[in-house]
Write a protein that holds these residues in place. Structure first.
Motif, PDB file in Angstrom:
ATOM      1  N   ALA A   1      20.857  69.780 -12.251  1.00 18.08           N
ATOM      2  CA  ALA A   1      19.698  70.065 -13.104  1.00 18.08           C
ATOM      3  C   ALA A   1      20.039  69.832 -14.572  1.00 18.08           C
ATOM      4  N   GLU A   2      21.237  70.229 -14.974  1.00 17.35           N
ATOM      5  CA  GLU A   2      21.674  70.030 -16.362  1.00 17.35           C
ATOM      6  C   GLU A   2      21.703  68.544 -16.722  1.00 17.35           C
ATOM      7  N   ASP A   3      22.252  67.736 -15.836  1.00 15.85           N
ATOM      8  CA  ASP A   3      22.313  66.292 -16.086  1.00 15.85           C
ATOM      9  C   ASP A   3      20.920  65.674 -16.066  1.00 15.85           C
ATOM     10  N   TRP A   4      20.042  66.155 -15.189  1.00 14.79           N
ATOM     11  CA  TRP A   4      18.667  65.661 -15.125  1.00 14.79           C
ATOM     12  C   TRP A   4      17.951  65.914 -16.454  1.00 14.79           C
ATOM     13  N   GLU A   5      18.093  67.131 -16.977  1.00 13.77           N
ATOM     14  CA  GLU A   5      17.457  67.471 -18.253  1.00 13.77           C
ATOM     15  C   GLU A   5      17.993  66.592 -19.374  1.00 13.77           C
ATOM     16  N   ARG A   6      19.293  66.361 -19.376  1.00 22.41           N
ATOM     17  CA  ARG A   6      19.911  65.499 -20.380  1.00 22.41           C
ATOM     18  C   ARG A   6      19.360  64.072 -20.290  1.00 22.41           C
ATOM     19  N   GLU A   7      19.226  63.572 -19.093  1.00 21.62           N
ATOM     20  CA  GLU A   7      18.682  62.230 -18.889  1.00 21.62           C
ATOM     21  C   GLU A   7      17.235  62.144 -19.372  1.00 21.62           C
ATOM     22  N   GLN A   8      16.459  63.189 -19.107  1.00 22.21           N
ATOM     23  CA  GLN A   8      15.062  63.205 -19.540  1.00 22.21           C
ATOM     24  C   GLN A   8      14.963  63.206 -21.062  1.00 22.21           C
ATOM     25  N   GLU A   9      15.827  63.972 -21.731  1.00 21.26           N
ATOM     26  CA  GLU A   9      15.844  63.990 -23.202  1.00 21.26           C
ATOM     27  C   GLU A   9      16.206  62.614 -23.752  1.00 21.26           C
TER      28      GLU A   9
ATOM     29  N   LEU B   1      15.805  59.682 -22.282  1.00 20.37           N
ATOM     30  CA  LEU B   1      14.680  58.776 -22.052  1.00 20.37           C
ATOM     31  C   LEU B   1      13.561  59.012 -23.057  1.00 20.37           C
ATOM     32  N   TYR B   2      13.298  60.285 -23.365  1.00 22.69           N
ATOM     33  CA  TYR B   2      12.251  60.609 -24.342  1.00 22.69           C
ATOM     34  C   TYR B   2      12.574  59.979 -25.702  1.00 22.69           C
TER      35      TYR B   2
ATOM     36  N   LEU C   1      14.649  57.448 -26.359  1.00 22.58           N
ATOM     37  CA  LEU C   1      14.645  55.989 -26.282  1.00 22.58           C
ATOM     38  C   LEU C   1      13.230  55.410 -26.246  1.00 22.58           C
ATOM     39  N   GLN C   2      12.284  56.162 -25.716  1.00 19.91           N
ATOM     40  CA  GLN C   2      10.904  55.690 -25.624  1.00 19.91           C
ATOM     41  C   GLN C   2      10.079  56.037 -26.860  1.00 19.91           C
ATOM     42  N   ASN C   3      10.639  56.833 -27.776  1.00 18.97           N
ATOM     43  CA  ASN C   3       9.918  57.259 -28.967  1.00 18.97           C
ATOM     44  C   ASN C   3      10.324  56.357 -30.136  1.00 18.97           C
ATOM     45  N   ASN C   4       9.448  55.425 -30.498  1.00 20.96           N
ATOM     46  CA  ASN C   4       9.771  54.445 -31.543  1.00 20.96           C
ATOM     47  C   ASN C   4      10.099  55.099 -32.878  1.00 20.96           C
ATOM     48  N   ALA C   5       9.367  56.137 -33.250  1.00 19.41           N
ATOM     49  CA  ALA C   5       9.607  56.799 -34.535  1.00 19.41           C
ATOM     50  C   ALA C   5      11.007  57.407 -34.581  1.00 19.41           C
ATOM     51  N   LEU C   6      11.406  58.066 -33.505  1.00 21.51           N
ATOM     52  CA  LEU C   6      12.754  58.656 -33.463  1.00 21.51           C
ATOM     53  C   LEU C   6      13.832  57.578 -33.500  1.00 21.51           C
ATOM     54  N   MET C   7      13.624  56.499 -32.773  1.00 21.21           N
ATOM     55  CA  MET C   7      14.603  55.414 -32.765  1.00 21.21           C
ATOM     56  C   MET C   7      14.726  54.782 -34.154  1.00 21.21           C
ATOM     57  N   GLN C   8      13.623  54.645 -34.866  1.00 17.82           N
ATOM     58  CA  GLN C   8      13.671  54.097 -36.224  1.00 17.82           C
ATOM     59  C   GLN C   8      14.439  55.037 -37.151  1.00 17.82           C
TER      60      GLN C   8
END
Length: 91
Positions: A43-51, A53-54, A56-63
């Protein structure tokens, strides 16, 4: 490459394999004869993976990350003064 076991092996060694997945932080692929495999992840690794992905998919955060990396490399970013550093260290 992730480890892989058959569904029968997984069933027979469930407790040991789940502990291994949790402790090693490595997913485990469970194969089935029907070809519909599944993956076991803590579950810990799943949550980390979800964060991840979030972000990486958020253009503003990536910028923001790219801009911060550039200012860090060029040493042109914000630098806290001594008082601010003391406050950070004390907390």
């Amino acid at each position: 490459m992730m480890d892989s076991v058959s569904v029968n092996q997984f069933r027979s060694h469930l407790k040991t394999l789940v502990e291994q997945v949790i402790n090693s932080h490595l997913p485990l692929k469970v194969t089935r004869r029907s070809g519909e495999d599944f993956v076991v992840i803590s579950a810990e690794d799943w949550e980390r993976e979800q964060e991840t992905l979030y972000i990486l998919q958020n253009n503003a955060l990536m910028q923001q990350i790219v801009a911060s990396s550039i200012t860090h490399t060029e040493k042109t970013g914000y630098s806290p003064n001594a008082e601010e550093l003391d406050e950070i260290i004390i907390l």
